[in-house]
Design a protein around this motif. Sequence first.
Motif, PDB file in Angstrom:
ATOM      1  N   ILE A 248       8.491   7.004  10.787  1.00 53.53           N
ATOM      2  CA  ILE A 248       8.673   8.458  10.820  1.00 53.53           C
ATOM      3  C   ILE A 248       9.336   8.887   9.513  1.00 53.53           C
ATOM      4  CG2 ILE A 248       9.795  10.369  12.002  1.00 53.53           C
ATOM      5  CD1 ILE A 248       9.591   8.844  14.570  1.00 53.53           C
ATOM      6  N   ALA A 249       8.598   9.543   8.677  1.00 47.50           N
ATOM      7  CA  ALA A 249       9.124   9.989   7.390  1.00 47.50           C
ATOM      8  C   ALA A 249       8.490  11.330   7.044  1.00 47.50           C
ATOM      9  CB  ALA A 249       8.823   8.956   6.302  1.00 47.50           C
ATOM     10  N   ASP A 250       9.174  12.083   6.207  1.00 49.42           N
ATOM     11  CA  ASP A 250       8.639  13.370   5.765  1.00 49.42           C
ATOM     12  C   ASP A 250       7.575  13.185   4.690  1.00 49.42           C
ATOM     13  OD1 ASP A 250      10.514  15.118   7.296  1.00 49.42           O
ATOM     14  OD2 ASP A 250      12.003  14.127   6.042  1.00 49.42           O
ATOM     15  N   VAL A 251       7.785  12.176   3.840  1.00 50.80           N
ATOM     16  CA  VAL A 251       6.914  11.961   2.688  1.00 50.80           C
ATOM     17  C   VAL A 251       6.502  10.490   2.645  1.00 50.80           C
ATOM     18  CG1 VAL A 251       6.718  12.110   0.176  1.00 50.80           C
ATOM     19  CG2 VAL A 251       8.116  13.774   1.419  1.00 50.80           C
ATOM     20  N   GLY A 252       5.217  10.239   2.404  1.00 51.61           N
ATOM     21  CA  GLY A 252       4.727   8.879   2.269  1.00 51.61           C
ATOM     22  C   GLY A 252       4.187   8.629   0.878  1.00 51.61           C
ATOM     23  N   LEU A 253       4.492   7.461   0.312  1.00 46.79           N
ATOM     24  CA  LEU A 253       3.978   7.093  -1.005  1.00 46.79           C
ATOM     25  C   LEU A 253       2.699   6.287  -0.822  1.00 46.79           C
ATOM     26  CD1 LEU A 253       7.300   5.985  -2.755  1.00 46.79           C
ATOM     27  CD2 LEU A 253       6.236   8.245  -2.687  1.00 46.79           C
ATOM     28  N   LEU A 254       1.662   6.723  -1.487  1.00 43.92           N
ATOM     29  CA  LEU A 254       0.350   6.112  -1.353  1.00 43.92           C
ATOM     30  C   LEU A 254      -0.141   5.676  -2.727  1.00 43.92           C
ATOM     31  CD1 LEU A 254      -2.234   5.661   0.453  1.00 43.92           C
ATOM     32  CD2 LEU A 254      -2.907   7.969  -0.230  1.00 43.92           C
ATOM     33  N   GLY A 255      -0.716   4.503  -2.797  1.00 44.49           N
ATOM     34  CA  GLY A 255      -1.236   4.058  -4.088  1.00 44.49           C
ATOM     35  C   GLY A 255      -1.654   2.609  -4.061  1.00 44.49           C
ATOM     36  N   MET A 256      -2.301   2.176  -5.137  1.00 39.24           N
ATOM     37  CA  MET A 256      -2.720   0.792  -5.266  1.00 39.24           C
ATOM     38  C   MET A 256      -1.490  -0.098  -5.460  1.00 39.24           C
ATOM     39  SD  MET A 256      -6.079   0.760  -5.092  1.00 39.24           S
ATOM     40  CE  MET A 256      -6.879  -0.548  -6.027  1.00 39.24           C
ATOM     41  N   PRO A 257      -1.635  -1.393  -5.202  1.00 42.28           N
ATOM     42  CA  PRO A 257      -0.511  -2.301  -5.480  1.00 42.28           C
ATOM     43  C   PRO A 257      -0.069  -2.193  -6.942  1.00 42.28           C
ATOM     44  CG  PRO A 257      -2.219  -3.415  -4.222  1.00 42.28           C
ATOM     45  CD  PRO A 257      -2.792  -2.089  -4.618  1.00 42.28           C
TER      46      PRO A 257
ATOM     47  N   ALA B  41       1.495   0.246  -8.354  1.00 45.86           N
ATOM     48  CA  ALA B  41       1.419   1.585  -8.952  1.00 45.86           C
ATOM     49  C   ALA B  41       2.805   2.136  -9.283  1.00 45.86           C
ATOM     50  CB  ALA B  41       0.694   2.539  -8.010  1.00 45.86           C
ATOM     51  N   GLY B  42       3.853   1.494  -8.772  1.00 46.45           N
ATOM     52  CA  GLY B  42       5.209   1.948  -9.050  1.00 46.45           C
ATOM     53  C   GLY B  42       5.861   2.689  -7.891  1.00 46.45           C
ATOM     54  N   LYS B  43       5.327   2.517  -6.670  1.00 42.19           N
ATOM     55  CA  LYS B  43       5.890   3.210  -5.503  1.00 42.19           C
ATOM     56  C   LYS B  43       7.304   2.714  -5.193  1.00 42.19           C
ATOM     57  CE  LYS B  43       2.571   1.900  -2.820  1.00 42.19           C
ATOM     58  NZ  LYS B  43       1.922   1.042  -3.836  1.00 42.19           N
ATOM     59  N   SER B  44       7.488   1.412  -5.252  1.00 41.63           N
ATOM     60  CA  SER B  44       8.822   0.860  -4.968  1.00 41.63           C
ATOM     61  C   SER B  44       9.835   1.316  -6.006  1.00 41.63           C
ATOM     62  CB  SER B  44       8.765  -0.675  -4.923  1.00 41.63           C
ATOM     63  OG  SER B  44       7.951  -1.119  -3.858  1.00 41.63           O
ATOM     64  N   SER B  45       9.407   1.364  -7.262  1.00 43.89           N
ATOM     65  CA  SER B  45      10.314   1.840  -8.314  1.00 43.89           C
ATOM     66  C   SER B  45      10.705   3.294  -8.081  1.00 43.89           C
ATOM     67  CB  SER B  45       9.643   1.701  -9.688  1.00 43.89           C
ATOM     68  OG  SER B  45       9.392   0.343  -9.991  1.00 43.89           O
TER      69      SER B  45
ATOM     70  N   ALA C 102       8.932   7.308   2.594  1.00 47.24           N
ATOM     71  CA  ALA C 102       8.505   5.972   3.013  1.00 47.24           C
ATOM     72  C   ALA C 102       7.656   5.324   1.924  1.00 47.24           C
ATOM     73  CB  ALA C 102       7.706   6.043   4.311  1.00 47.24           C
ATOM     74  N   ASP C 103       8.010   4.099   1.578  1.00 47.45           N
ATOM     75  CA  ASP C 103       7.242   3.288   0.632  1.00 47.45           C
ATOM     76  C   ASP C 103       6.325   2.389   1.451  1.00 47.45           C
ATOM     77  OD1 ASP C 103       6.290   1.654  -1.365  1.00 47.45           O
ATOM     78  OD2 ASP C 103       8.105   0.434  -1.471  1.00 47.45           O
ATOM     79  N   ILE C 104       5.027   2.674   1.406  1.00 45.98           N
ATOM     80  CA  ILE C 104       4.043   1.932   2.192  1.00 45.98           C
ATOM     81  C   ILE C 104       3.431   0.841   1.318  1.00 45.98           C
ATOM     82  CG2 ILE C 104       1.914   2.138   3.551  1.00 45.98           C
ATOM     83  CD1 ILE C 104       4.260   3.660   4.712  1.00 45.98           C
TER      84      ILE C 104
END
Length: 342
Positions: free
Chosen positions: A159-168, A170-174, A212-214
Amino acid sequence: MKFVDEAEIRVEAGDGGNGIATFRREKFIPMGGPDGGDGGDGGSVYLVAAENVNTLADFRYHSVHRAQRGQNGMARNCTGRKGEDCFVHVPPGTVVYEAETDEKIGDLTKAGERLLVAKGGFHGLGNTRFKSSVNRAPQQFTKGSPGEQRVLRLELMVIADVGLLGMPNAGKSSLIRAVSSARPKVADYPFTTLHPNLGVVKVDDLRSFVIADIPGVIEGAAEGAGLGLQFLRHLSRTGLLLHVIDVAPYESMEAPVEAAHKIIHELEQWSDELADKPRWLVLNKIDRLPENEVDGHCRRIVEELGWQGPVYIISALKKQGTQELMYAIMDYLEQQRQAQDE
């Protein structure tokens, strides 16, 4: 603690206590009549969403949950004690399915919500219940009914307001490290994120949202390739998706536009609802480009994609442009909440 988003458990409600057949036997009262009491109801099993639980990991080691059996009835018309209910604490966001039929039983989205998943058995009746004008000394009584037993499949949807989407890679964790206190693993190779990470972004003392970092999505994720099938569903609860793109990938990696098209395709394959969610484009890793080439390079990516929505240019590593992005997200979420209230 490692994030576990699926678990299978067995729940067993308590059986109802049996009624009994007894008769009153006291001095000077030779014909006391029936006085057998009813049994107690069996305890039920409930799932309860708890704030302090954020994973289904414990259910891998404790998979059977039983409520207490009802006590049998007693003489002198004493009713047996009801069996104690069993409360199983799960994280908010848990969806419950019947394992055998795959039928959805319920959805626990907010802390404090509870769901009855196995009802306790009904109590048996004592012989006092069967007394009548034509049957003054009944011998009959009934046994308690068995409690429900079932195998459940639990799925945790972040349950999150915003989700990060992208290829492996891509810098989502950063990005989530740059804007929150979450500390997911970061490295220069794909699939460093193997489970969703949640971070709280505090814009100021009174305003915040959850991001959320997916795990990275690859081509074929909607059909089960990589980690996408397991985690794409988490994005369905978010109100906004940030499509993060690496604008300066290494030579062995896909070009930004090609990678973006594959992500969009996977969203459409997964569900129309997910594909239609509000989605912003976030062009990341501009620190790898010469400063005088950033604007032109990013403009070409946007034009080739034919992107019509908001675009943000950032460097998560250097925290460049991230604050402006977070403020824009907060303003957007507040506008959406206000519109829902009206």
